[in-house]
Design a protein around this motif. Structure first.
Motif, short mmCIF file in Angstrom:
data_model
loop_
_atom_site.label_atom_id
_atom_site.label_comp_id
_atom_site.label_asym_id
_atom_site.label_seq_id
_atom_site.Cartn_x
_atom_site.Cartn_y
_atom_site.Cartn_z
N ILE A 60 0.83 -1.19 0.00
CA ILE A 60 0.00 0.00 0.00
C ILE A 60 0.87 1.24 0.00
O ILE A 60 2.04 1.19 0.37
CB ILE A 60 -0.95 0.03 1.22
N GLY A 61 0.31 2.34 -0.42
CA GLY A 61 1.06 3.58 -0.43
C GLY A 61 0.15 4.78 -0.52
O GLY A 61 -1.01 4.68 -0.89
N PHE A 62 0.69 5.91 -0.15
CA PHE A 62 -0.01 7.19 -0.25
C PHE A 62 0.48 7.85 -1.53
O PHE A 62 1.62 8.30 -1.61
CB PHE A 62 0.31 8.06 0.98
N ILE A 63 -0.38 7.89 -2.54
CA ILE A 63 0.03 8.41 -3.85
C ILE A 63 -0.85 9.59 -4.24
O ILE A 63 -1.93 9.80 -3.69
CB ILE A 63 -0.02 7.31 -4.93
N ASN A 64 -0.38 10.34 -5.21
CA ASN A 64 -1.11 11.50 -5.74
C ASN A 64 -1.46 12.51 -4.65
O ASN A 64 -2.54 13.10 -4.67
CB ASN A 64 -2.37 11.06 -6.50
N GLU A 123 2.53 19.76 -0.80
CA GLU A 123 2.74 20.25 0.57
C GLU A 123 2.55 19.16 1.62
O GLU A 123 2.82 19.38 2.80
CB GLU A 123 1.84 21.46 0.87
N ILE A 124 2.09 17.97 1.21
CA ILE A 124 1.93 16.86 2.16
C ILE A 124 3.10 15.90 1.97
O ILE A 124 3.36 15.44 0.86
CB ILE A 124 0.59 16.14 1.96
N VAL A 125 3.79 15.61 3.05
CA VAL A 125 4.95 14.72 3.02
C VAL A 125 4.65 13.50 3.88
O VAL A 125 4.13 13.63 4.99
CB VAL A 125 6.21 15.44 3.56
N ASP A 151 10.46 6.89 4.61
CA ASP A 151 10.63 6.33 3.27
C ASP A 151 9.86 7.09 2.22
O ASP A 151 9.76 8.29 2.23
CB ASP A 151 10.31 4.84 3.27
N ASP A 152 9.26 6.34 1.29
CA ASP A 152 8.60 6.95 0.15
C ASP A 152 7.08 6.91 0.25
O ASP A 152 6.38 7.16 -0.72
CB ASP A 152 9.06 6.26 -1.13
N GLY A 153 6.54 6.56 1.42
CA GLY A 153 5.10 6.51 1.58
C GLY A 153 4.50 5.15 1.29
O GLY A 153 3.29 4.99 1.30
#
Length: 129
Positions: A111-115, A119-121, A125-127
């Motif tokens: 899973i990941g936080f994409i798009n 301003e949101i980090v 790692d890479d989310g």
């Protein structure tokens, strides 16, 4: 009936020259209806298995057979809570709330936080988890 829309063969009919072979493709796109095929599906393990017979046209021979076996599973994930309520947070202060992701599948899922807006980090790692 349960298999309708789940299997496609390309080509549907072929001609094989003597001492040669014919390659065809089998596209398997499982539908939820396969889980109701109790003669082919095991609820506990998710295993689905069926024999498929290929008729030899214009001959009275026994058809050729092969079997299709797979583990059926969902790709469903649930995230709780659905809304993060931080309450009052002062500028410069950090407040952490937990999020739980539940995997209902029999397979691991990444899973990941994409798009996200720039301003949101997401850290670390890479989310991606």
């Amino acid at each position: 009936r349960e298999m309708k829309g789940s299997l496609e063969f390309h080509p549907k009919v072929g001609f094989i020259q003597p001492n040669s072979k014919l390659q065809f493709q089998v596209r398997f796109r499982p539908q939820i209806s396969l889980t109701s095929a109790k003669h082919c599906y095991n609820d506990e393990t998710g295993e689905f298995s069926i024999n498929i017979y290929v008729d030899i046209l214009e001959q009275k021979t026994i058809p050729c057979a092969f079997s299709l076996s797979t583990i059926l599973t969902t790709s469903e994930l649930t995230i709780t809570p659905h809304t993060l309520e931080y309450g009052a947070v002062s500028v410069g202060e950090a407040k952490v709330l937990p999020i739980s992701v539940t995997n209902h599948s029999r397979l691991p899922q990444r899973i990941g936080f994409i798009n996200l807006p720039p301003e949101i980090v997401v850290t670390p790692d890479d989310g991606f988890a």
